[in-house]
Structures are given as C-alpha cells and as structure tokens.
Design a protein around this motif. Structure first.
Motif, PDB file in Angstrom:
ATOM      1  N   LEU A   1       0.812  -1.226   0.183  1.00  0.00           N
ATOM      2  CA  LEU A   1      -0.011  -0.008   0.176  1.00  0.00           C
ATOM      3  C   LEU A   1       0.839   1.364   0.046  1.00  0.00           C
ATOM      4  O   LEU A   1       0.519   2.214  -0.617  1.00  0.00           O
TER       5      LEU A   1
ATOM      6  N   ASP B   1       1.900   1.910  -3.486  1.00  0.00           N
ATOM      7  CA  ASP B   1       0.845   2.201  -4.241  1.00  0.00           C
ATOM      8  C   ASP B   1       0.533   3.829  -3.941  1.00  0.00           C
ATOM      9  O   ASP B   1       0.287   4.605  -4.890  1.00  0.00           O
TER      10      ASP B   1
ATOM     11  N   ASN C   1       3.201   5.425  -6.114  1.00  0.00           N
ATOM     12  CA  ASN C   1       2.669   5.244  -7.419  1.00  0.00           C
ATOM     13  C   ASN C   1       1.705   6.606  -7.577  1.00  0.00           C
ATOM     14  O   ASN C   1       1.713   7.308  -8.479  1.00  0.00           O
TER      15      ASN C   1
ATOM     16  N   ASP D   1      -2.803   1.300 -13.016  1.00  0.00           N
ATOM     17  CA  ASP D   1      -1.915   1.335 -11.549  1.00  0.00           C
ATOM     18  C   ASP D   1      -2.242   0.850 -10.505  1.00  0.00           C
ATOM     19  O   ASP D   1      -1.658   0.151  -9.721  1.00  0.00           O
ATOM     20  N   ALA D   2      -3.531   1.016 -10.128  1.00  0.00           N
ATOM     21  CA  ALA D   2      -3.857   0.811  -8.730  1.00  0.00           C
ATOM     22  C   ALA D   2      -3.959  -0.853  -8.842  1.00  0.00           C
ATOM     23  O   ALA D   2      -3.945  -1.562  -7.791  1.00  0.00           O
TER      24      ALA D   2
ATOM     25  N   THR E   1      -0.911  -3.047  -7.838  1.00  0.00           N
ATOM     26  CA  THR E   1      -0.782  -3.389  -6.253  1.00  0.00           C
ATOM     27  C   THR E   1      -1.693  -4.319  -5.867  1.00  0.00           C
ATOM     28  O   THR E   1      -1.490  -5.128  -4.915  1.00  0.00           O
TER      29      THR E   1
ATOM     30  N   ALA F   1      -6.317  -0.856  -1.914  1.00  0.00           N
ATOM     31  CA  ALA F   1      -5.532  -0.159  -3.144  1.00  0.00           C
ATOM     32  C   ALA F   1      -5.945   1.049  -3.893  1.00  0.00           C
ATOM     33  O   ALA F   1      -5.063   1.924  -4.071  1.00  0.00           O
TER      34      ALA F   1
ATOM     35  N   ILE G   1      -4.015   4.662  -3.643  1.00  0.00           N
ATOM     36  CA  ILE G   1      -3.465   5.465  -4.932  1.00  0.00           C
ATOM     37  C   ILE G   1      -4.145   6.832  -4.991  1.00  0.00           C
ATOM     38  O   ILE G   1      -3.641   7.805  -5.309  1.00  0.00           O
TER      39      ILE G   1
END
Length: 333
Positions: free
Chosen positions: A16, A19, A22, A192-193, A196, A223, A227
């Motif tokens: 996390l 994330d 990210n 992108d999420a 994770t 997640a 993010i």
C-alpha cells in the motif's frame, strides 16, 4: 502471533505504501497537461484525479491477475513472502529515486522489474514468455501507438477547427480538458492501482490465506484508497517535466494528448488486460501532439532523458530487489 502472518501484514502495508508512492509519482500523468494549459488549478486537478483514480480502481481486476500470476510463478511459504517483499522494496526505491530527480519513469515497470529481480535472486522461476508478451511488447508498442495517435488526432482537430476563432476555441478546449483529465485519471486507476492489487493477492495466495487467485474486495478498496491518497498528495516535480519541459501545449493540444492517452490506457486494461505504463503513453502522446507543429518544437533532449529512464527502470528495479532479497534472507536467517 505467527511470524508468517506478521510478515504478510508487513507486505500488505509495504504494498500500500508503494501504491501511495505510485499515486504521487504518477499523478502528473493525469493532470500535468491540464494544469500547464491553465484548464485546472493544481489542487482542483489533483482532487479530480484522486476521485477518478478511485473509480477506475474499482472497475476491473484483470490487470491485477496478470501482474500477480503472469510474471513469476506464485512462490510458496516464507521464501515466497520474502520474494514479494523484496520486489516491493525494489519498486519503491526506484520510484523515489526517479521522483526526486523529476523523471517520469514507469512505476509499472519498476514493480515488474522488482518481481523479476527478486525471483532470480531466490532462484525462483520467471514466466519469461509472460514477461515478453505482457511487458516487453506492450512497453515498445504502446508508446508508439500513443505517439502516432497523438499526431493524427491533433491533425484532425486542427483541420476540423481550422476556421474557428482561436481564443474561443482555446476556452472551449479548456472546458473539454476537464473531461479528458478525468478520463486520464480513470485509466490511471484501472492500470496502476490494479498492479498493487495483484501484488497483495500474490502475497495472500503465497501465505495460503486464499485458495484461488481472485482479488478480495477489501484489497480492491485498500489499493484504490492508497493510490487516491497518493495522487492527492501531488507530484509537482514530475508535473513540471510532463506539462512544460517536453513541450508547452495549447488547450487543444492538451485535450488531444489526454484523449489519446486515456483511450490507450482504458483499452489495454479492459480488452488486453496488460499492464502498460501510463507514463510512457502520456509522454509519447504529448510528443506526438507537439510534433504537428514541427519536430523541433519538441525538446528532444528532455525526451531522450525520459527514454533513458524507461530503459533503465526494469533492470535497475530488478537489481535493487535482488539486493533487498539477499538482505532480507540475512535478516531472517
């Protein structure tokens, strides 16, 4: 409390944290262009991106399954948890390095490089065909698609609105950029999420907490929340690179770049279920749009530095992850 369970909790928290990094690392992807064209203020753009990241993360889990089960064979036992932990450390470290220097590298490829590096260090099997088909080929093709579509879509807009009043057109395209920014953030969440989510699910599967590789709903929520929080924290260093240093876009160009990039991200997530780099696609879409003026309008020196960061990301994150695995082995042993 069982040591394996403690290790699993640590991995979930580290995932996390990745994330979150990210989110602030790649927030620029969704909003830099809209901010640079003054369609949105930075804080409003960040809030919009955070909300749409959350929505996008809740829509699908196909990319999560690809990342969690299609790059390395699911490992077993404590050694497996060490592989996942080392992969995350490698990805986070590379994210922070490139964020510090303002380079829009790929968090996706940092995570995948981390997985491969940690697996190799542990003498664990890597699905090289999966890496080639789901990482390397999309890594090469998707930026080319972004550049080509950005160039063609911008030409179509210039021809369609060739007789429009410039100031009125710019004002209308600034409004349109609110929608394209939201769609960009949606695609970012869908891509992108989910990466994770895939890593956390891999850890749960490795620890025997779940029997099949299906993403639990609490993992999706966690997640998505991480993010979104990271996105709202902002990524102003990279925002400057994406929004202005490559090329200064007009509102029309900003709308074109965002529309193309978001279309590619959503399509790859929903149709092909491959983890593409939102950074790569956004950057090359901007380059494609800018090239319609003239090739010299794009600052190719800056673009070249970004490409170097792209090429280095996979091996660099893999190397850091391998070192992290050996250090973890020493600490545990």
């Amino acid at each position: 409390m069982d040591a394996a369970f403690v290790g699993l909790v640590v991995i979930v928290l580290v995932a996390l944290a990745f994330d979150y990094t990210n989110g602030f690392h790649d927030a620029a992807n969704a909003i830099a262009v809209a901010v640079s064209t003054k369609a949105l203020t930075p804080r409003v753009a960040l809030a919009l991106a955070a909300v749409m990241n959350l929505v996008g993360a809740l829509l699908s889990t196909e990319v999560a399954k690809t990342v969690g089960a299609g790059i390395i064979d699911p490992p077993e036992g404590n050694n497996g948890l060490e592989i996942v932990f080392a992969a995350l450390i490698g990805a986070i470290t590379w994210n922070l390095i490139t964020w510090w220097y303002g380079l829009p590298s790929s968090s996706s490829h940092a995570l995948i490089g981390g997985l491969v590096g940690a697996a190799l260090a542990a003498a664990h099997s890597v699905q090289w065909v999966g890496v080639l088909e789901k990482v390397i080929v999309p890594m090469i093709v998707s930026p080319l698609v972004g550049f080509g579509l950005g160039y063609l879509f911008m030409l179509a807009l210039l021809w369609t609105f060739r007789r429009a009043h410039v100031s009125k057109a710019n004002r209308n395209f600034r409004y349109a950029q609110i929608v394209s920014s939201a769609t960009m953030a949606l695609g970012h969440g869908m891509q992108d999420a989910q990466k994770t989510m895939g890593i956390i699910t891999l850890a749960l599967f490795t620890a025997g907490e779940i029997d099949t590789f299906e993403v639990p709903f609490w993992v999706v929520l966690a997640a998505a929340g991480a993010i979104s929080a990271g996105t709202y924290a902002g990524g102003f260093r990279i925002m400057r690179t994406m929004g202005r240093r490559i090329i200064q876009l007009t509102p029309t160009g900003g709308f074109a770049a965002q529309t193309v990039a978001s279309s590619v991200m959503v399509t790859t997530a929903t149709v092909f279920a491959v983890p593409v780099s939102t950074t790569h696609i956004t950057t090359t879409s901007i380059m494609g749009v800018g090239s319609t003026r003239r090739l010299s309008a794009v600052r190719w020196g800056v673009a070249g530095n970004i490409v170097v960061a792209w090429v280095v990301t996979l091996p660099a994150a893999a190397a850091v992850a391998a070192v992290a695995f050996f250090l973890t082995e020493l600490a545990v042993g």
